[in-house]
Design a protein around this motif. Structure first.
Motif, PDB file in Angstrom:
ATOM      1  N   SER A  85      44.490  45.158  42.127  1.00 24.26           N
ATOM      2  CA  SER A  85      44.848  44.563  43.409  1.00 24.26           C
ATOM      3  C   SER A  85      46.358  44.490  43.603  1.00 24.26           C
ATOM      4  O   SER A  85      47.115  44.397  42.639  1.00 24.26           O
TER       5      SER A  85
ATOM      6  N   HIS B  39      38.507  45.336  41.303  1.00 23.39           N
ATOM      7  CA  HIS B  39      39.301  44.650  42.322  1.00 23.39           C
ATOM      8  C   HIS B  39      40.399  45.591  42.819  1.00 23.39           C
ATOM      9  O   HIS B  39      41.278  46.001  42.056  1.00 23.39           O
TER      10      HIS B  39
ATOM     11  N   SER C 210      41.895  44.938  46.105  1.00 20.57           N
ATOM     12  CA  SER C 210      42.406  44.285  47.312  1.00 20.57           C
ATOM     13  C   SER C 210      43.913  44.489  47.452  1.00 20.57           C
ATOM     14  O   SER C 210      44.621  44.719  46.470  1.00 20.57           O
TER      15      SER C 210
ATOM     16  N   CYS D 193      30.448  43.851  41.352  1.00 21.32           N
ATOM     17  CA  CYS D 193      31.373  43.234  42.301  1.00 21.32           C
ATOM     18  C   CYS D 193      32.476  44.221  42.666  1.00 21.32           C
ATOM     19  O   CYS D 193      33.151  44.754  41.784  1.00 21.32           O
TER      20      CYS D 193
ATOM     21  N   ASN E  91      35.824  44.430  45.226  1.00 24.81           N
ATOM     22  CA  ASN E  91      36.730  43.696  46.111  1.00 24.81           C
ATOM     23  C   ASN E  91      37.692  44.687  46.773  1.00 24.81           C
ATOM     24  O   ASN E  91      38.554  45.255  46.130  1.00 24.81           O
TER      25      ASN E  91
ATOM     26  N   GLN F 120      39.272  43.700  49.828  1.00 23.77           N
ATOM     27  CA  GLN F 120      39.914  42.893  50.858  1.00 23.77           C
ATOM     28  C   GLN F 120      41.359  43.350  51.094  1.00 23.77           C
ATOM     29  O   GLN F 120      42.033  43.838  50.194  1.00 23.77           O
TER      30      GLN F 120
ATOM     31  N   LEU G 162      33.306  42.508  48.939  1.00 25.85           N
ATOM     32  CA  LEU G 162      34.333  41.787  49.685  1.00 25.85           C
ATOM     33  C   LEU G 162      35.131  42.766  50.536  1.00 25.85           C
ATOM     34  O   LEU G 162      35.880  43.604  50.013  1.00 25.85           O
TER      35      LEU G 162
END
Length: 202
Positions: A49, A73, A75, A92, A94, A96, A120
């Motif tokens: 991220s 992740h 993001s 999961c 992510n 975003q 997400l």
């Protein structure tokens, strides 16, 4: 291992093979060597991220080879599309704070992640709910987008959905139709705060 908040511009290639968690968030990473993750087969969580990643930098990597990866992740980058060849083990994802929209997101790239539970997609540029979504989804976050309408039966293929966050979009009463939430029989939490609704949800 945590290498977050440094000045890395690429993913290190000399990391221990035994790594389970790798946090590279908040760096300046714009390049990922094609085989950067090939030796990290124990990896369960990868955080990239808030770097400087574009679609082509992700698409050309071997993230799909991480057979135990459960959390990814990404993001706060510059992505317009869901990466291809994601691991089947992923639970999961992510994404975003990127540049995704329903026209560019290519959510069909998620079809191989048969165990994906948490997705997400907040703080992007969606004007409608992207489809097709994985039927395994239990939690979907589309907050802080530009969504103006929830099409009929758009959630019909996600019967396990328990959490749905549509907060802070541009939804008005005219953006909801009779079957907007058709199929959400297991829904436990719905957030539509910060929209433009006048009438109660039916």
């Amino acid at each position: 291992i945590t290498l977050a908040q440094n000045r890395l511009v690429t993913v290190p290639t000399d990391l221990p093979n035994s790594l389970v968690n790798l946090n590279l968030a908040g760096n300046l990473i714009s390049v990922i060597p094609r085989t950067a993750f090939s030796g990290l087969q124990m990896l369960v969580s990868l955080n990239l991220s808030h770097n400087d990643l574009y679609d082509d930098r992700i698409m050309d990597t071997d993230i799909g080879s991480l057979k135990r990866l459960q959390q990814l992740h990404l993001s706060g980058n510059h992505l317009t599309s869901v990466p291809r060849n994601l691991p089947k083990s992923l639970q999961c994802l992510n994404l975003q704070g990127n540049l995704l929209s329903e026209k560019t997101a290519n959510v069909e790239n998620l079809k191989g992640s048969v165990g994906l539970k948490y997705l997400l997609l907040g703080e992007n540029y969606f004007r409608e709910v992207p489809v097709p979504l994985p039927p395994s989804l239990e939690s979907l976050h589309l907050n802080n987008n530009l969504i103006v309408k929830i099409k009929a039966k758009v959630f019909a293929q996600t019967p396990r959905l328990k959490t749905l966050n549509l907060g802070r979009n541009m939804l008005g009463d005219e953006g909801l139709v009779r079957d907007s939430f058709f199929g959400t029989t297991n829904l436990e939490y719905l957030d539509v705060s910060g929209n433009h609704l006048n009438a109660s949800l039916q």
